[in-house]
Design an enzyme around this catalytic site. Structure first.
Site, PDB file in Angstrom:
ATOM      1  N   ASP A  36      11.979  18.278  47.134  1.00  0.00           N
ATOM      2  CA  ASP A  36      11.018  19.570  46.487  1.00  0.00           C
ATOM      3  C   ASP A  36       9.988  19.257  47.420  1.00  0.00           C
ATOM      4  O   ASP A  36       9.074  18.379  47.296  1.00  0.00           O
ATOM      5  CB  ASP A  36      10.566  19.203  45.058  1.00  0.00           C
ATOM      6  CG  ASP A  36       9.565  20.018  44.474  1.00  0.00           C
ATOM      7  OD1 ASP A  36       9.127  20.856  45.027  1.00  0.00           O
ATOM      8  OD2 ASP A  36       9.391  19.764  43.246  1.00  0.00           O
ATOM      9  N   ILE A  37       9.418  20.575  48.090  1.00  0.00           N
ATOM     10  CA  ILE A  37       8.228  20.500  49.004  1.00  0.00           C
ATOM     11  C   ILE A  37       6.935  20.300  48.356  1.00  0.00           C
ATOM     12  O   ILE A  37       6.066  19.580  48.662  1.00  0.00           O
ATOM     13  CB  ILE A  37       8.327  21.816  49.715  1.00  0.00           C
ATOM     14  CG1 ILE A  37       7.403  21.353  50.969  1.00  0.00           C
ATOM     15  CG2 ILE A  37       7.683  22.789  48.932  1.00  0.00           C
ATOM     16  CD1 ILE A  37       7.667  22.627  52.107  1.00  0.00           C
ATOM     17  N   GLY A  56      11.333  31.117  43.168  1.00  0.00           N
ATOM     18  CA  GLY A  56      11.855  30.050  44.484  1.00  0.00           C
ATOM     19  C   GLY A  56      10.516  29.166  44.638  1.00  0.00           C
ATOM     20  O   GLY A  56       9.913  28.739  43.909  1.00  0.00           O
ATOM     21  N   VAL A  57      10.366  28.723  45.819  1.00  0.00           N
ATOM     22  CA  VAL A  57       9.199  27.831  46.347  1.00  0.00           C
ATOM     23  C   VAL A  57       8.105  28.377  46.131  1.00  0.00           C
ATOM     24  O   VAL A  57       7.138  27.553  45.877  1.00  0.00           O
ATOM     25  CB  VAL A  57       9.578  27.574  47.881  1.00  0.00           C
ATOM     26  CG1 VAL A  57       9.505  28.549  48.805  1.00  0.00           C
ATOM     27  CG2 VAL A  57       9.100  26.105  48.098  1.00  0.00           C
ATOM     28  N   ASP A  58       7.733  29.720  46.145  1.00  0.00           N
ATOM     29  CA  ASP A  58       6.416  30.008  45.919  1.00  0.00           C
ATOM     30  C   ASP A  58       5.936  29.892  44.594  1.00  0.00           C
ATOM     31  O   ASP A  58       4.887  29.334  44.122  1.00  0.00           O
ATOM     32  CB  ASP A  58       6.608  31.779  46.042  1.00  0.00           C
ATOM     33  CG  ASP A  58       5.466  32.547  46.296  1.00  0.00           C
ATOM     34  OD1 ASP A  58       4.053  32.008  46.387  1.00  0.00           O
ATOM     35  OD2 ASP A  58       5.406  33.895  46.180  1.00  0.00           O
ATOM     36  N   SER A  72      12.961  32.180  53.975  1.00  0.00           N
ATOM     37  CA  SER A  72      13.880  33.722  53.902  1.00  0.00           C
ATOM     38  C   SER A  72      15.202  33.109  53.399  1.00  0.00           C
ATOM     39  O   SER A  72      15.953  34.117  53.258  1.00  0.00           O
ATOM     40  CB  SER A  72      13.716  34.515  55.028  1.00  0.00           C
ATOM     41  OG  SER A  72      12.712  35.099  55.329  1.00  0.00           O
ATOM     42  N   THR A  73      15.571  32.055  53.223  1.00  0.00           N
ATOM     43  CA  THR A  73      16.885  31.663  52.994  1.00  0.00           C
ATOM     44  C   THR A  73      17.457  31.703  51.486  1.00  0.00           C
ATOM     45  O   THR A  73      18.537  31.460  51.139  1.00  0.00           O
ATOM     46  CB  THR A  73      17.310  30.154  53.615  1.00  0.00           C
ATOM     47  OG1 THR A  73      16.805  29.383  52.810  1.00  0.00           O
ATOM     48  CG2 THR A  73      17.144  30.157  55.039  1.00  0.00           C
ATOM     49  N   TYR A  82      15.321  36.216  49.879  1.00  0.00           N
ATOM     50  CA  TYR A  82      15.480  37.229  51.017  1.00  0.00           C
ATOM     51  C   TYR A  82      16.859  37.203  51.738  1.00  0.00           C
ATOM     52  O   TYR A  82      16.847  37.847  52.727  1.00  0.00           O
ATOM     53  CB  TYR A  82      14.173  36.882  51.708  1.00  0.00           C
ATOM     54  CG  TYR A  82      12.910  37.527  51.163  1.00  0.00           C
ATOM     55  CD1 TYR A  82      13.071  38.287  50.115  1.00  0.00           C
ATOM     56  CD2 TYR A  82      11.703  37.224  52.008  1.00  0.00           C
ATOM     57  CE1 TYR A  82      11.602  38.601  49.491  1.00  0.00           C
ATOM     58  CE2 TYR A  82      10.486  37.834  51.468  1.00  0.00           C
ATOM     59  CZ  TYR A  82      10.555  38.428  50.161  1.00  0.00           C
ATOM     60  OH  TYR A  82       9.492  38.909  49.590  1.00  0.00           O
TER      61      TYR A  82
HETATM   62  N1  AR6 Z   1      10.897  22.875  47.629  1.00  0.00           N
HETATM   63  C1  AR6 Z   1      11.417  23.261  48.773  1.00  0.00           C
HETATM   64  N2  AR6 Z   1      12.352  24.494  49.015  1.00  0.00           N
HETATM   65  C2  AR6 Z   1      12.532  25.292  47.777  1.00  0.00           C
HETATM   66  C3  AR6 Z   1      12.011  24.915  46.555  1.00  0.00           C
HETATM   67  C4  AR6 Z   1      11.041  23.722  46.240  1.00  0.00           C
HETATM   68  N3  AR6 Z   1      10.501  23.377  45.418  1.00  0.00           N
HETATM   69  N4  AR6 Z   1      12.389  25.776  45.737  1.00  0.00           N
HETATM   70  C5  AR6 Z   1      13.157  26.713  46.229  1.00  0.00           C
HETATM   71  N5  AR6 Z   1      13.179  26.255  47.561  1.00  0.00           N
HETATM   72  P1  AR6 Z   1      13.095  31.233  48.210  1.00  0.00           P
HETATM   73  P2  AR6 Z   1      12.424  33.400  50.317  1.00  0.00           P
HETATM   74  C6  AR6 Z   1      14.325  26.573  48.833  1.00  0.00           C
HETATM   75  O1  AR6 Z   1      13.675  32.016  47.419  1.00  0.00           O
HETATM   76  O2  AR6 Z   1      14.080  33.540  50.632  1.00  0.00           O
HETATM   77  C7  AR6 Z   1       9.723  34.281  46.290  1.00  0.00           C
HETATM   78  O3  AR6 Z   1       9.906  35.058  44.838  1.00  0.00           O
HETATM   79  C8  AR6 Z   1      15.145  27.555  48.601  1.00  0.00           C
HETATM   80  O4  AR6 Z   1      16.495  26.830  48.235  1.00  0.00           O
HETATM   81  O5  AR6 Z   1      11.600  30.662  47.564  1.00  0.00           O
HETATM   82  O6  AR6 Z   1      11.699  33.380  51.547  1.00  0.00           O
HETATM   83  C9  AR6 Z   1       8.540  35.128  46.972  1.00  0.00           C
HETATM   84  O7  AR6 Z   1       7.476  35.214  46.147  1.00  0.00           O
HETATM   85  C10 AR6 Z   1      15.535  28.240  49.810  1.00  0.00           C
HETATM   86  O8  AR6 Z   1      16.073  27.420  50.732  1.00  0.00           O
HETATM   87  O9  AR6 Z   1      11.996  32.309  49.425  1.00  0.00           O
HETATM   88  C11 AR6 Z   1       9.307  36.126  47.592  1.00  0.00           C
HETATM   89  O10 AR6 Z   1       9.247  37.183  46.751  1.00  0.00           O
HETATM   90  C12 AR6 Z   1      13.996  28.494  50.289  1.00  0.00           C
HETATM   91  O11 AR6 Z   1      13.064  27.461  49.725  1.00  0.00           O
HETATM   92  C13 AR6 Z   1      10.623  35.661  47.961  1.00  0.00           C
HETATM   93  O12 AR6 Z   1      10.992  34.624  46.814  1.00  0.00           O
HETATM   94  C14 AR6 Z   1      13.368  29.771  50.207  1.00  0.00           C
HETATM   95  O13 AR6 Z   1      13.791  30.366  49.211  1.00  0.00           O
HETATM   96  C15 AR6 Z   1      10.830  35.018  49.198  1.00  0.00           C
HETATM   97  O14 AR6 Z   1      11.957  34.645  49.441  1.00  0.00           O
END
Ligand code: AR6
Length: 181
Positions: free
Chosen positions: A16-17, A38-40, A127-128, A131
């Protein structure tokens, strides 16, 4: 896993970042800068309302953030000083400059980090998730962009790639082992 590349240490973390102990963590946000899943979602939950307040101020000034660009805020209650929010491209069919846009994210993040004298930074796999960017291509772009940047600028001491899901972790592990990094 840790590798030394020039003066920069490259670390691969499975986790977890929001737990990273670095000057700056990167957020994969959306153009509204108002949070999401997600991470956001994880970063805003762990960092508290100060991050959202600063995102709203940026929105008021410049109307959000475009795909491929990056903005910086406090990290609020997180262990870091800063969060750099970037907007990765949504993957459609790969014919909408998705790869160039993802590369721009990494370059703009690193330039902004240098401007703020950030010495250590943690990247999620932009983005993975939601997105839907193909994970292998995204990892190739991430590693290549970072490698190119640190070859030219030696300002960053430590770079973490933080993979939350097992698939990304395996991809990065293999690529880092095989690459010259
Ligand atoms: N720590 C590290 N990586 C994470 C965490 C965490 N706590 N949680 C998820 N990931 P995503 P996107 C990884 O969907 O594809 C949001 O709603 C996850 O496994 O977070 O760029 C934004 O507001 C994946 O590999 O971001 C945007 O609307 C990576 O983070 C949209 O999602 C990116 O997944 C952005 O989509």
């Amino acid at each position: 896993m840790r590798k030394e590349y020039n003066p920069t240490s490259i670390e691969l973390i499975h986790g977890d970042i929001t737990k990273s102990e670095v000057d700056c963590i990167v957020n994969a946000a959306n153009t509204s800068l108002l949070g999401g899943g997600g991470v956001d979602g994880a970063i805003h939950r762990a960092g508290g309302s100060e991050i959202l307040e600063q995102c709203k101020q940026i929105r008021a000034r410049q109307g959000g953030c475009a795909v491929g660009e990056a903005v910086i805020t406090t990290a609020g209650k997180l262990n870091s000083k800063y969060v750099i929010h970037t907007i990765g491209p949504v993957w459609n069919d790969g014919k909408n400059n998705e790869e160039e846009k993802l590369q721009s994210c990494y370059i703009n993040i690193l330039e902004l980090a240098c401007k703020h004298n950030i010495r250590s930074i943690a990247f999620p796999n932009i983005s993975t998730g939601i997105y839907r960017f193909p994970k292998i291509v995204a990892a190739q772009i991430a590693l290549k962009s970072v490698k190119n940047y640190i070859e030219l600028h030696s300002a960053i001491d430590r770079i973490q790639f933080v993979c939350f899901d097992e698939e990304n972790y395996q991809i990065y592990q293999k690529m880092l082992e095989e690459s010259g990094m």
